[in-house]
Write an enzyme that holds these catalytic residues in place. Structure first.
Site, PDB file in Angstrom:
ATOM      1  N   GLN A   1      84.330   5.148  -3.329  1.00  0.00           N
ATOM      2  CA  GLN A   1      84.943   6.627  -4.034  1.00  0.00           C
ATOM      3  C   GLN A   1      84.910   6.229  -5.642  1.00  0.00           C
ATOM      4  OE1 GLN A   1      89.257   7.867  -3.112  1.00  0.00           O
ATOM      5  NE2 GLN A   1      89.223   6.675  -1.688  1.00  0.00           N
TER       6      GLN A   1
ATOM      7  N   GLU B   1      90.298  15.242  -9.939  1.00  0.00           N
ATOM      8  CA  GLU B   1      91.644  14.406  -9.693  1.00  0.00           C
ATOM      9  C   GLU B   1      92.390  14.518 -11.045  1.00  0.00           C
ATOM     10  OE1 GLU B   1      90.265  10.599  -8.141  1.00  0.00           O
ATOM     11  OE2 GLU B   1      89.977  11.531  -6.134  1.00  0.00           O
TER      12      GLU B   1
ATOM     13  N   GLU C   1      83.110   9.299  -7.353  1.00  0.00           N
ATOM     14  CA  GLU C   1      83.729  10.271  -7.892  1.00  0.00           C
ATOM     15  C   GLU C   1      83.539  10.185  -9.573  1.00  0.00           C
ATOM     16  OE1 GLU C   1      87.733   9.492  -6.651  1.00  0.00           O
ATOM     17  OE2 GLU C   1      87.419  10.080  -4.764  1.00  0.00           O
TER      18      GLU C   1
ATOM     19  N   HIS D   1      88.988  34.001  -1.931  1.00  0.00           N
ATOM     20  CA  HIS D   1      89.187  33.294  -0.917  1.00  0.00           C
ATOM     21  C   HIS D   1      88.988  31.603  -1.443  1.00  0.00           C
ATOM     22  CE1 HIS D   1      88.441  36.618   1.840  1.00  0.00           C
ATOM     23  NE2 HIS D   1      88.445  35.895   2.934  1.00  0.00           N
TER      24      HIS D   1
ATOM     25  N   ASP E   1      94.133  13.164  -4.844  1.00  0.00           N
ATOM     26  CA  ASP E   1      93.288  11.778  -4.645  1.00  0.00           C
ATOM     27  C   ASP E   1      92.379  12.492  -3.452  1.00  0.00           C
ATOM     28  OD1 ASP E   1      91.768   9.778  -4.210  1.00  0.00           O
ATOM     29  OD2 ASP E   1      93.551   8.470  -3.320  1.00  0.00           O
ATOM     30  N   PHE E   2      91.173  12.879  -3.899  1.00  0.00           N
ATOM     31  CA  PHE E   2      90.218  13.449  -3.069  1.00  0.00           C
ATOM     32  C   PHE E   2      89.618  12.243  -2.206  1.00  0.00           C
ATOM     33  CE2 PHE E   2      90.716  16.630  -6.364  1.00  0.00           C
ATOM     34  CZ  PHE E   2      91.256  17.763  -5.307  1.00  0.00           C
TER      35      PHE E   2
HETATM   36 MN    MN Z   1      85.441  34.966  -2.837  1.00  0.00          MN
HETATM   37 MN    MN Z   2      89.819   9.834  -4.630  1.00  0.00          MN
END
Ligand code: MN
Ligand code: MN
Length: 441
Positions: free
Chosen positions: A431, A415, A435, A286, A421-422
């Site tokens: 960020q 990234e 990051e 998952h 791009d989180f």
């Molecule tokens: Mn799992």
């Molecule tokens: Mn980012």
């Protein structure tokens, strides 16, 4: 941005509040673009149409055809109503749209009350994005009170084809009245910053990691009530899965274990099958965990779509990955608001199983921990806790007893490995700080 390939689509207006049909600017990924959009509001007041018996039957209302089961159009003085008519439901009855909205749904508001002097009734709103084949409850169940209407407001935030059903859930003979159902359009979601994540879904509140749409098979956007996926049809695994975690998603529903292909995807989108995983040596891992969605059976079942899975080494999935998932739920139970993005990293030499399901070289998570439920990008500061991990995804590269903390990396490193791009809706200056840091709490 997602606004490539804009087409103009005439959409029949069921009953607009303005009382007129309109032409709506819709991008071909099914998301209404942000400008020049005429809202297509569905407003059903039950003022036209006649149904005097409870027996199941279709009835033509102002907005289209609805199916009323153990439900009728009430006109009595004891029916709580706006105007001359409202819907009345008893037992385990329901009121179901027989038609789809093409423009998704942002919010749904419904007037509800107990009929006459009947006892309070409990009911829920359900949505379907596959023409009524399967349904997912929207938000929480509601209870009626007598005398006059209360307004129930539901946040839906789903793009594309959608229809709704109202179900009486208590099963008792007490009757409830339902009236004035208003459904507003999904508001457009973009990608790659600019505050577009929250418009797409709660689950992408901090940003959309890379552009996705329902017309790109390798960045196929699936906005679900429980999480959002960008899915890669060539790899048959997600690029990323993004979800919100707080106590509102945690209940006592047992794990449903109904692993299956995703029946909300079009047939044209390549998917993994159960046979691909069977005997492969990898777990069905998952991304949004089953145990993060235990409020309702339908919410839990939604995590068992194979589109929410990657082939995951058992030592990873059942080892530090699982321990980290548990620890994140423990943090959520203290009242925090978590936003989590998960997926895999890939290379030219990535392994495959079955009919070409690509095994990630590593699995990653990006986690942002906010202090209070409901917070968003504006609450993220340079001191906000952000946890990034990348875990090797072969049994001989990771120990089942390894401590997940030992796999922590910066978000910048993830990234670089994914090209995503989180946290793109967080202030760029913030960020840059959060990051670059590796969590050490
Ligand atoms: Mn799992
Ligand atoms: Mn980012």
């Amino acid at each position: 941005m997602l606004r490539n390939h804009v087409t103009y689509l005439c959409v029949a207006v069921w009953v607009s509040l303005l009382g007129a049909a309109g032409c709506v600017d819709v991008s071909d990924d099914g998301l209404a673009t942000g400008d020049a959009v005429e809202a297509v509001t569905t407003a059903e007041g039950f003022e036209s149409g006649t149904k005097t018996a409870y027996a199941v039957a279709d009835v033509t209302l102002g907005t289209g055809t609805w199916n009323l089961d153990d439900a009728l159009i009430g006109t009595l003085s004891t029916d709580v109503k706006t105007g001359a008519q409202s819907a009345r439901v008893r037992n385990s009855g329901h009121i179901t749209m027989r038609f789809d909205r093409a423009t998704g749904a942002d919010t749904v508001t419904i007037h509800h009350a107990s009929f006459g002097s009947d006892a309070s009734g409990t009911w829920g709103l359900f949505s379907s994005q596959n023409g009524g084949s399967s349904w997912t409850q929207v938000g929480t169940s509601r209870s009626t009170t007598g005398g006059s209407f209360s307004t129930a407001t539901f946040t839906v935030n789903l793009a594309g084809t959608i229809r709704f059903e109202i179900r009486k859930l208590d099963g008792g003979t007490n009757r409830i009245n339902i009236d004035d159902i208003t459904i507003t359009d999904f508001t457009s979601g973009g990608g790659g910053g600019g505050g577009s994540g929250a418009a797409l879904s709660r689950h992408t509140t901090l940003g959309i990691p890379s552009p996705a749409s329902t017309t790109d098979p390798n960045h196929f956007l699936s906005v679900k009530s429980g999480y959002v996926i960008s899915y890669n049809g060539s790899r048959k695994v997600p690029n990323w899965v993004s979800w919100e975690l707080n106590t509102s998603y945690l209940g006592s529903t047992p794990r449903q274990d109904d692993f299956r292909p995703d029946d909300t995807f079009p047939a044209s989108e390549p998917q993994a099958s159960l046979a691909d995983y069977s005997g492969s040596g990898y777990d069905r891992g998952h991304m949004c965990p089953s145990a993060d969605r235990t409020l309702t059976v339908t919410a839990n079942q939604q995590t068992f779509y194979l589109t929410n899975m990657v082939p995951q080494a058992a030592n990873n999935n059942q080892g530090p990955w699982a321990t980290m998932e548990n620890d994140l739920r423990t943090i959520a139970r203290t009242g925090k608001e978590l936003f989590i993005i998960s997926g895999g990293t890939f290379s030219a030499s990535s392994n495959t199983i079955g009919s070409g399901v690509v095994v990630p070289d590593q699995t990653f998570k990006v986690v942002v921990v906010l202090d209070a439920v409901g917070q968003g990008p504006d609450a993220v500061t340079t001191s906000t806790r952000v946890i990034g991990v990348m875990m090797p995804n072969e049994n001989n590269q990771i120990s089942r007893t390894a401590d997940w903390h030992s796999f922590r990396v910066s978000v910048d490193a993830i990234e670089a490995a994914t090209g995503d791009d989180f946290l793109s809706d967080v202030d760029p200056a913030v960020q840059a700080v959060i990051e670059a840091r590796v969590d050490n709490q």
